[in-house]
Design a protein around this motif. Sequence first.
Motif, PDB file in Angstrom:
ATOM      1  N   THR A 176       0.940  -1.141   0.003  1.00 22.53           N
ATOM      2  CA  THR A 176      -0.104  -0.071  -0.054  1.00 22.53           C
ATOM      3  C   THR A 176       0.726   1.455   0.152  1.00 22.53           C
ATOM      4  N   GLU A 177       1.872   1.434   0.905  1.00 19.22           N
ATOM      5  CA  GLU A 177       2.668   2.492   1.270  1.00 19.22           C
ATOM      6  C   GLU A 177       3.689   2.679   0.096  1.00 19.22           C
ATOM      7  N   CYS A 178       3.893   1.871  -0.701  1.00 17.00           N
ATOM      8  CA  CYS A 178       5.143   1.874  -1.608  1.00 17.00           C
ATOM      9  C   CYS A 178       4.406   2.192  -2.964  1.00 17.00           C
ATOM     10  N   CYS A 179       4.480   0.861  -3.793  1.00 19.38           N
ATOM     11  CA  CYS A 179       4.124   1.065  -5.367  1.00 19.38           C
ATOM     12  C   CYS A 179       2.638   1.315  -5.369  1.00 19.38           C
ATOM     13  N   VAL A 180       1.769   1.053  -4.472  1.00 15.83           N
ATOM     14  CA  VAL A 180       0.327   1.494  -5.037  1.00 15.83           C
ATOM     15  C   VAL A 180       0.348   2.860  -4.667  1.00 15.83           C
ATOM     16  N   GLU A 181       0.601   3.448  -3.515  1.00 15.81           N
ATOM     17  CA  GLU A 181       0.599   4.906  -3.432  1.00 15.81           C
ATOM     18  C   GLU A 181       1.303   5.656  -4.392  1.00 15.81           C
ATOM     19  N   THR A 182       2.495   5.315  -4.749  1.00 13.78           N
ATOM     20  CA  THR A 182       3.195   6.108  -5.727  1.00 13.78           C
ATOM     21  C   THR A 182       2.416   6.041  -7.029  1.00 13.78           C
ATOM     22  N   THR A 183       1.841   4.719  -7.498  1.00 12.64           N
ATOM     23  CA  THR A 183       1.098   4.773  -8.598  1.00 12.64           C
ATOM     24  C   THR A 183      -0.338   5.718  -8.420  1.00 12.64           C
ATOM     25  N   VAL A 184      -0.932   5.476  -7.338  1.00 15.76           N
ATOM     26  CA  VAL A 184      -2.093   6.415  -7.065  1.00 15.76           C
ATOM     27  C   VAL A 184      -1.639   8.005  -7.611  1.00 15.76           C
ATOM     28  N   ARG A 185      -0.614   8.237  -6.709  1.00 16.52           N
ATOM     29  CA  ARG A 185      -0.356   9.764  -6.895  1.00 16.52           C
ATOM     30  C   ARG A 185       0.099  10.132  -8.295  1.00 16.52           C
ATOM     31  N   ASP A 186       0.819   9.313  -9.213  1.00 13.60           N
ATOM     32  CA  ASP A 186       1.293   9.622 -10.235  1.00 13.60           C
ATOM     33  C   ASP A 186      -0.106   9.713 -11.360  1.00 13.60           C
ATOM     34  N   ALA A 187      -1.070   8.629 -11.098  1.00 13.67           N
ATOM     35  CA  ALA A 187      -2.159   8.646 -11.875  1.00 13.67           C
ATOM     36  C   ALA A 187      -3.121   9.990 -11.475  1.00 13.67           C
ATOM     37  N   PHE A 188      -3.093  10.110 -10.314  1.00 14.98           N
ATOM     38  CA  PHE A 188      -4.078  11.460 -10.150  1.00 14.98           C
ATOM     39  C   PHE A 188      -3.255  12.739 -10.935  1.00 14.98           C
ATOM     40  N   VAL A 189      -2.190  13.097 -10.763  1.00 11.72           N
ATOM     41  CA  VAL A 189      -1.397  14.224 -11.528  1.00 11.72           C
ATOM     42  C   VAL A 189      -1.439  13.957 -12.805  1.00 11.72           C
ATOM     43  N   ARG A 190      -1.716  12.880 -13.489  1.00  6.20           N
ATOM     44  CA  ARG A 190      -2.015  12.766 -14.887  1.00  6.20           C
ATOM     45  C   ARG A 190      -3.489  12.720 -15.134  1.00  6.20           C
ATOM     46  N   ASP A 191      -4.418  13.274 -14.271  1.00  2.00           N
ATOM     47  CA  ASP A 191      -5.642  13.353 -14.422  1.00  2.00           C
ATOM     48  C   ASP A 191      -6.473  12.273 -14.719  1.00  2.00           C
ATOM     49  N   TYR A 192      -6.235  11.187 -13.970  1.00  2.00           N
ATOM     50  CA  TYR A 192      -7.055   9.991 -13.892  1.00  2.00           C
ATOM     51  C   TYR A 192      -8.094  10.178 -12.426  1.00  2.00           C
ATOM     52  N   HIS A 193      -9.223   9.894 -12.664  1.00  4.50           N
ATOM     53  CA  HIS A 193      -9.887   9.671 -11.394  1.00  4.50           C
ATOM     54  C   HIS A 193      -9.480   8.254 -10.835  1.00  4.50           C
ATOM     55  N   VAL A 194      -9.281   8.479  -9.405  1.00  3.56           N
ATOM     56  CA  VAL A 194      -8.621   7.206  -9.010  1.00  3.56           C
ATOM     57  C   VAL A 194      -9.373   6.816  -7.676  1.00  3.56           C
ATOM     58  N   PHE A 195      -9.700   5.453  -7.777  1.00  2.00           N
ATOM     59  CA  PHE A 195     -10.502   4.742  -6.473  1.00  2.00           C
ATOM     60  C   PHE A 195      -9.785   3.596  -5.857  1.00  2.00           C
ATOM     61  N   LEU A 196      -9.751   3.809  -4.451  1.00  2.00           N
ATOM     62  CA  LEU A 196      -8.713   2.766  -3.908  1.00  2.00           C
ATOM     63  C   LEU A 196      -9.689   1.969  -3.148  1.00  2.00           C
ATOM     64  N   PRO A 197     -10.037   0.711  -3.388  1.00  2.00           N
ATOM     65  CA  PRO A 197     -10.435  -0.296  -2.341  1.00  2.00           C
ATOM     66  C   PRO A 197      -9.683  -0.773  -1.252  1.00  2.00           C
ATOM     67  N   ARG A 198      -9.928   0.020   0.085  1.00  2.00           N
ATOM     68  CA  ARG A 198      -8.902  -0.222   0.996  1.00  2.00           C
ATOM     69  C   ARG A 198      -8.434  -1.498   1.440  1.00  2.00           C
ATOM     70  N   ASP A 199      -9.343  -2.556   1.312  1.00  2.00           N
ATOM     71  CA  ASP A 199      -9.121  -3.804   1.709  1.00  2.00           C
ATOM     72  C   ASP A 199      -8.488  -4.591   0.550  1.00  2.00           C
ATOM     73  N   ALA A 200      -8.222  -4.200  -0.603  1.00  2.00           N
ATOM     74  CA  ALA A 200      -7.404  -4.854  -1.754  1.00  2.00           C
ATOM     75  C   ALA A 200      -6.217  -4.473  -2.049  1.00  2.00           C
ATOM     76  N   SER A 201      -5.390  -3.728  -0.955  1.00  2.00           N
ATOM     77  CA  SER A 201      -4.111  -3.405  -0.739  1.00  2.00           C
ATOM     78  C   SER A 201      -3.518  -3.928   0.495  1.00  2.00           C
ATOM     79  N   ALA A 202      -2.395  -4.033   0.800  1.00  2.00           N
ATOM     80  CA  ALA A 202      -1.636  -4.424   2.111  1.00  2.00           C
ATOM     81  C   ALA A 202      -0.301  -4.033   2.163  1.00  2.00           C
TER      82      ALA A 202
END
Length: 220
Positions: free
Chosen positions: A158-184
């Motif tokens: 969650t705190e490494c590759c998932v979060e880095t990807t989420v941040r990068d997707a957001f700044v590229r103008d994607y709407h991002v949704f994160l199911p909190r129980d599907a990362s660890a």
Amino acid sequence: MNDTASLTRSVAPLCNMIAPVRTALVIIDVQVDFGAPDGHYGKIGCDLRRVQPAIDRMAELQDAAQRAGVFTVFVRLETGPTTDSPAARERRIRTSTDGGARPCLADTPGTGYYRLFPRAGDVEVVKCRYSSFVNTNMEFVLKARPSLDTLVVCGLTTECCVETTVRDAFVRDYHVFLPRDASASYRADMHDVSVDVMGQFFATVTTTAEVTSCWKAARA
């Protein structure tokens, strides 16, 4: 901890926001070295108890996505001396970890998928950084489908590759949704803080059940 999960219920209906025609499911780094007891992090004693339930939820997302026609991208990490960044090499020297084993070394069993595997119609993106966008073909894969403007992101950790990807997707103008129980994460506190940060600034936090319910309804 903020109740970021409630964000999905305080705005427009979730099902409209993650409709199959506009959404891709991105599954990050579900690989032997990150999730298996005999993988890199299992061998060095990391706590894998939260990993298995998260992969169960990812499997539910994968099944629902396939049935609803949601485009799915599998992201896989490969590391090695020829693809390391100078900053990463220098960091290992400074932290005295340069001589140790590394996760997901290219051409080793640790890079293989663990429990979840791409299916017909899925696309694989191979990366050598934390982000799924840096030095990969991820943007080409997504932009080849002009209707896509939304990502449901899950994976390890969650705190490494998932979060880095989420941040990068957001700044590229994607709407991002994160199911909190599907990362660890290997530490519960890291997972919780990371989810809260993403929910505050970069993603709408939801649950696997909410996402799969929407995709099941889209098939009806």
